[in-house]
Structures are given as C-alpha cells and as structure tokens.
Design a protein around this motif. Structure first.
Motif, short mmCIF file in Angstrom:
data_model
loop_
_atom_site.label_atom_id
_atom_site.label_comp_id
_atom_site.label_asym_id
_atom_site.label_seq_id
_atom_site.Cartn_x
_atom_site.Cartn_y
_atom_site.Cartn_z
N LEU A 108 0.82 -1.21 0.00
CA LEU A 108 0.00 0.00 0.00
C LEU A 108 0.86 1.26 0.00
O LEU A 108 0.64 2.18 -0.81
N TYR A 109 1.85 1.31 0.89
CA TYR A 109 2.68 2.52 0.97
C TYR A 109 3.47 2.75 -0.31
O TYR A 109 3.65 3.88 -0.75
N ALA A 110 3.95 1.64 -0.91
CA ALA A 110 4.68 1.79 -2.17
C ALA A 110 3.75 2.33 -3.25
O ALA A 110 4.10 3.27 -3.98
N PHE A 111 2.55 1.78 -3.33
CA PHE A 111 1.58 2.22 -4.34
C PHE A 111 1.22 3.69 -4.16
O PHE A 111 1.26 4.49 -5.10
N ILE A 114 4.16 6.05 -5.01
CA ILE A 114 4.41 6.16 -6.45
C ILE A 114 3.33 7.02 -7.11
O ILE A 114 3.62 7.91 -7.91
N GLN A 115 2.07 6.77 -6.75
CA GLN A 115 0.97 7.50 -7.38
C GLN A 115 0.98 8.98 -6.97
O GLN A 115 0.79 9.86 -7.82
N LEU A 116 1.20 9.24 -5.70
CA LEU A 116 1.23 10.63 -5.25
C LEU A 116 2.41 11.37 -5.88
O LEU A 116 2.27 12.51 -6.31
N SER A 117 3.57 10.72 -5.91
CA SER A 117 4.74 11.36 -6.52
C SER A 117 4.46 11.68 -7.97
O SER A 117 4.76 12.79 -8.44
N SER A 118 3.87 10.72 -8.69
CA SER A 118 3.66 10.94 -10.11
C SER A 118 2.65 12.07 -10.32
O SER A 118 2.76 12.85 -11.25
N ILE A 141 -6.73 7.49 -5.31
CA ILE A 141 -5.61 6.54 -5.24
C ILE A 141 -6.01 5.32 -4.40
O ILE A 141 -5.78 4.18 -4.79
N LEU A 142 -6.67 5.58 -3.27
CA LEU A 142 -7.06 4.47 -2.39
C LEU A 142 -8.15 3.59 -3.01
O LEU A 142 -8.15 2.37 -2.83
N GLU A 143 -9.05 4.22 -3.76
CA GLU A 143 -10.07 3.42 -4.47
C GLU A 143 -9.42 2.52 -5.51
O GLU A 143 -9.79 1.35 -5.65
N THR A 144 -8.46 3.10 -6.22
CA THR A 144 -7.75 2.31 -7.23
C THR A 144 -7.01 1.15 -6.56
O THR A 144 -7.00 0.02 -7.05
N LYS A 149 -5.82 -4.52 -5.36
CA LYS A 149 -5.39 -5.57 -4.42
C LYS A 149 -6.41 -6.70 -4.33
O LYS A 149 -6.08 -7.81 -3.92
N GLU A 150 -7.64 -6.42 -4.73
CA GLU A 150 -8.65 -7.47 -4.66
C GLU A 150 -8.67 -8.37 -5.90
O GLU A 150 -9.31 -9.41 -5.89
#
Ligand SMILES: [Zn+2]
Length: 222
Positions: A108-111, A114-118, A141-144, A149-150
């Motif tokens: 989660l933290y990696a995702f 990466i998304q926030l940085s981009s 981002i969290l919805e994605t 993950k599911e």
C-alpha cells in the motif's frame, strides 16, 4: 586548514547530536546532526557514513521515514562493511522503503507513494493547491488500490511485478492536471530503468536494484 576546522566542527556537532539523542531530544539532535553532515567533506566517507547513519536514527525517532531511509541508504553506500548496511538491510522492505508491520501495508505505501509522486511531479512546486485537492487525489488513489489488491492475479505476483504495475498504472485524475507528452515520455524512461527490479543493482552495491538505486522514493524526497 579550512577543511580541518570544518571536520572538527562536524565532529563536535556529531557528538552533541548523539548526546541529544541519548537524552530523547530527537528534534535538537536532528538539527545538530544535519549540521554535522553538511560540514563533513565528501572525501571523509567513513565519518560521513557515521553521521548519516545517526541522522537517519534521529529522523526515524521524528517519524520522518522517507528522509530516514534516504539518509540510511546513503550511509550504507558510503561504507558497505558497516552497521548502517546491516541496519538498512534489516529495516527496508523489498521496495527499498522502511518496513511496515505487514506485507500488505508495504504494498500500500509503495503504491500510494508512487501515485502521489507521479501526481505531484506534474504540479507546480510539487505541492497540492488545496486540502480539497489533496483529499480528492488520495481518495482516488485508495479506491484504485482497493480494486487492484482485490484482483486475483495481483495476489500471486512477486514484489518486482507489483512494482512494475504500480509504476505503469496511470490514474485518470479529473480536473486537476493534464498529462503532457513530455512527462509521459519521462515516466516511460523511469519504468524502463527499473524493469529488472529483482536483479542485483548496477551500481555494484551487491543489493537488489529495488532496495538500492531503484528504491521507491518517499514524498519527502520530491
Ligand atoms: Zn544501486
């Protein structure tokens, strides 16, 4: 002459910083250790590695994990046979970030990073314009993440494969910013550079690329 006095001052700041750390005053320690790192000449690799290591400890105590891992990564690069290297290997996950209590949190933290940085790299000053923008972006981002993950395929992937997906996945953020062709090109280059994620790093550190030069950068490093 100048270098000597600089190095002397640096060692005084280091000593004072360690003293403050021992007295549980990480904020004061942090300021002193930063000064020490600034003053040490780059040629004094052993001293610099030591100061960077203690700086990372102070940052960790202040819960500034992104900057702590950056400092630690630099410390262990300067001296491979060091406590800093052992500490780094023990405390970073496969993404090259500080380990979280579970693998899922690591993902989660990696995702999110990466998304926030981009997203932020496309914004002026790399900042959100408002709190509302911040929460809207985070929500998307969290919805994605939840959907990702599911999915069954995702669960069986190795860390390197997950990382490739995290970097490739482009969330369509409405209203906030438009992608430019140039940035897309830059991102493709970045993706290309990290494609052999599981491999030993090209810099010769002996660490996996993902834990070394290819580690996931935290937001504080933007
Ligand atoms: Zn490397």
């Amino acid at each position: 002459m100048k270098t000597t006095s600089g190095a002397n001052k640096a060692s005084i700041f280091l000593r004072k910083g360690l003293h403050e750390l021992a007295r549980h005053r990480p904020a004061t320690a942090l300021a002193l250790l930063r000064k020490s790192v600034e003053l040490i000449p780059p040629s004094c690799e052993s001293e610099l590695s030591k100061a960077l290591y203690w700086l990372s400890i102070a940052l960790l105590r202040m819960d500034q994990r992104d900057l702590a891992v950056k400092s630690l990564a630099n410390a262990q690069k300067l001296r491979r046979q060091s406590y800093a290297r052992k500490f780094y290997v023990r405390n970073v996950n496969e993404y090259g970030m500080i380990k979280r209590p579970t693998k899922e949190l690591d993902d989660l933290y990696a995702f999110v990073s990466i998304q926030l940085s981009s997203y932020l790299l496309k914004r002026s000053n790399h900042r959100f314009g408002s709190e509302a923008e911040h929460s809207a972006v985070l929500k998307l981002i969290l919805e994605t993440w939840k959907r990702l993950k599911e999915s069954d395929e995702f669960k069986n992937l190795e860390c390197g494969e997950k990382l490739s997906i995290f970097r490739k996945l482009k969330i369509d953020f409405p209203n906030f910013s438009a992608y430019t062709a140039g940035l897309r090109y830059g991102e493709r280059q970045m993706l290309h550079a990290t494609i052999d994620n599981g491999r030993t790093c090209f810099c010769g550190s002996g660490l996996p690329h993902m834990q070394c030069c290819g580690r996931v950068r935290g937001l504080a490093e933007l």
